[in-house]
Motif scaffolding. Structure first.
Motif, short mmCIF file in Angstrom:
data_model
loop_
_atom_site.label_atom_id
_atom_site.label_comp_id
_atom_site.label_asym_id
_atom_site.label_seq_id
_atom_site.Cartn_x
_atom_site.Cartn_y
_atom_site.Cartn_z
N ARG A 160 0.86 -1.20 0.00
CA ARG A 160 0.00 0.00 0.00
C ARG A 160 0.88 1.24 0.00
NH1 ARG A 160 -2.93 2.15 5.02
NH2 ARG A 160 -1.68 0.52 5.97
N TYR A 184 0.32 5.48 0.52
CA TYR A 184 -0.60 6.59 0.74
C TYR A 184 0.20 7.85 1.04
CZ TYR A 184 -0.05 5.53 5.77
OH TYR A 184 0.45 5.28 7.02
N ARG A 230 -0.96 14.46 13.85
CA ARG A 230 -1.50 13.23 13.25
C ARG A 230 -0.77 12.03 13.86
NH1 ARG A 230 -4.80 14.05 8.51
NH2 ARG A 230 -4.86 11.78 8.49
N GLY A 231 -1.23 10.87 13.50
CA GLY A 231 -0.63 9.67 14.06
C GLY A 231 -1.27 9.37 15.39
N HIS A 266 -0.72 6.82 17.41
CA HIS A 266 -1.10 5.41 17.49
C HIS A 266 0.13 4.54 17.23
CE1 HIS A 266 -1.86 6.34 13.09
NE2 HIS A 266 -1.00 5.35 13.03
N HIS A 272 1.04 0.31 15.60
CA HIS A 272 0.45 -0.81 14.86
C HIS A 272 0.95 -2.14 15.41
CE1 HIS A 272 -1.52 1.48 11.69
NE2 HIS A 272 -0.49 2.32 11.75
N GLN A 302 6.13 0.21 8.12
CA GLN A 302 5.99 1.33 7.19
C GLN A 302 7.32 2.07 7.04
OE1 GLN A 302 1.81 3.12 7.45
NE2 GLN A 302 2.52 3.24 9.55
N HIS A 312 3.73 6.54 17.31
CA HIS A 312 4.27 7.64 16.50
C HIS A 312 3.29 8.80 16.38
CE1 HIS A 312 2.63 4.53 13.81
NE2 HIS A 312 2.26 5.50 13.00
N TYR A 316 -4.59 -1.16 14.53
CA TYR A 316 -4.19 0.06 15.25
C TYR A 316 -4.30 -0.12 16.76
CZ TYR A 316 -4.56 3.17 11.12
OH TYR A 316 -4.39 3.80 9.92
N ARG A 364 -4.82 2.71 19.39
CA ARG A 364 -5.01 4.17 19.39
C ARG A 364 -5.05 4.76 20.80
NH1 ARG A 364 -6.11 6.48 14.40
NH2 ARG A 364 -6.98 5.13 12.77
C1 T46 Z 1 0.30 5.76 10.17
C2 T46 Z 1 0.63 7.19 9.92
C3 T46 Z 1 2.06 7.41 9.63
C4 T46 Z 1 -8.02 4.51 5.28
O1 T46 Z 1 -9.23 4.27 5.09
N1 T46 Z 1 -7.09 3.85 4.53
C5 T46 Z 1 -5.74 4.06 4.69
O2 T46 Z 1 -4.92 3.42 3.98
C6 T46 Z 1 -5.32 5.01 5.67
C7 T46 Z 1 -3.85 5.29 5.87
C8 T46 Z 1 -6.27 5.64 6.42
N2 T46 Z 1 -7.60 5.41 6.23
C9 T46 Z 1 -8.60 6.14 7.03
C10 T46 Z 1 -8.66 5.69 8.48
C11 T46 Z 1 -9.05 6.94 9.22
O3 T46 Z 1 -10.46 7.03 9.26
O4 T46 Z 1 -8.28 7.51 7.04
C12 T46 Z 1 -8.52 8.06 8.34
C13 T46 Z 1 -7.26 8.70 8.89
O5 T46 Z 1 -6.33 7.65 9.14
P1 T46 Z 1 -5.33 7.72 10.38
O6 T46 Z 1 -6.04 8.17 11.59
O7 T46 Z 1 -4.63 6.44 10.49
O8 T46 Z 1 -4.34 8.87 9.85
P2 T46 Z 1 -2.93 9.28 10.43
O9 T46 Z 1 -2.38 10.36 9.56
O10 T46 Z 1 -3.03 9.58 11.88
O11 T46 Z 1 -2.01 7.99 10.28
C14 T46 Z 1 -1.53 7.57 9.02
C15 T46 Z 1 -1.72 6.07 8.82
O12 T46 Z 1 -3.09 5.73 8.82
C16 T46 Z 1 -1.05 5.27 9.87
O13 T46 Z 1 -1.05 3.89 9.54
O14 T46 Z 1 1.09 5.02 10.71
O15 T46 Z 1 -0.15 7.83 8.93
#
Ligand code: T46
Length: 146
Positions: free
Chosen positions: A38, A40, A52-53, A55, A57, A62, A101, A125, A127
């Motif tokens: 993946r 992103y 952000r982050g 959390h 895993h 990554q 992170h 996750y 969280r």
């Molecule tokens: C991480 C850091 C470095 C999806 O539906 N698909 C995806 O592939 C991703 C990455 C996110 N999402 C959804 C899940 C949440 O509802 O998008 C929303 C925000 O995701 P998250 O809260 O995880 O966003 P970040 O920026 O806090 O974290 C991201 C990655 O998700 C995470 O794995 O390690 O960047």
């Protein structure tokens, strides 16, 4: 500060040839220590006060790159902390499992590119920070980057 578990810097290097600009390459299982499932990217930050982050895993690995602008990445493995200002497109940080992170201090033009070892899975996750610390204390987490 001790050495952080499940973490390492990856320098992709830069190809500088007769064309204008620089080129950096990330190949699965060569530069990136897993098969990339993946990709992103995170961009269009409104405020440098955003966080952000926040959390960790359970299984996901990554590598994060800052391919434009800058941000600060803070890591915690349950014992040791690490912080780095990310501002070089060819330098990635590998984050393995059970690393808490957070990302903050985003510049206007910041773009974070992430290469991930697994498809998206919300159940992977952790969280809640207290839950993270509890898991770390209960489990002996294997170091992936010996
Ligand atoms: C991480 C850091 C470095 C999806 O539906 N698909 C995806 O592939 C991703 C990455 C996110 N999402 C959804 C899940 C949440 O509802 O998008 C929303 C925000 O995701 P998250 O809260 O995880 O966003 P970040 O920026 O806090 O974290 C991201 C990655 O998700 C995470 O794995 O390690 O960047």
């Amino acid at each position: 500060m001790g050495k952080l578990r499940n973490f390492k810097r990856i320098d992709l290097g830069q190809i500088i040839d007769s064309h204008d600009g620089k080129l950096s390459v990330a190949e699965s299982d060569i530069d990136i220590p897993f098969n990339i499932k993946r990709v992103y990217y995170i961009y269009d930050f409104d405020s440098n006060k955003s966080i952000r982050g926040y959390h960790a895993h359970k299984t996901l690995e990554q590598v994060l790159f800052c391919i434009s602008g800058s941000f600060t990445l803070k890591l915690f493995d349950g014992i040791n902390y690490y912080e780095e200002k990310m501002n070089k497109p060819n330098i990635g940080l590998f984050i393995g499992k059970y690393i808490w992170h957070t990302m903050h201090n985003f510049s206007d033009n910041c773009i974070i590119l992430v290469l991930a070892s697994e498809h998206f899975d919300e159940t992977d996750y952790i969280r809640d920070f207290n839950n993270f610390k509890k898991i770390i204390n209960e489990k002996k987490i294997e170091n992936q980057t010996k």
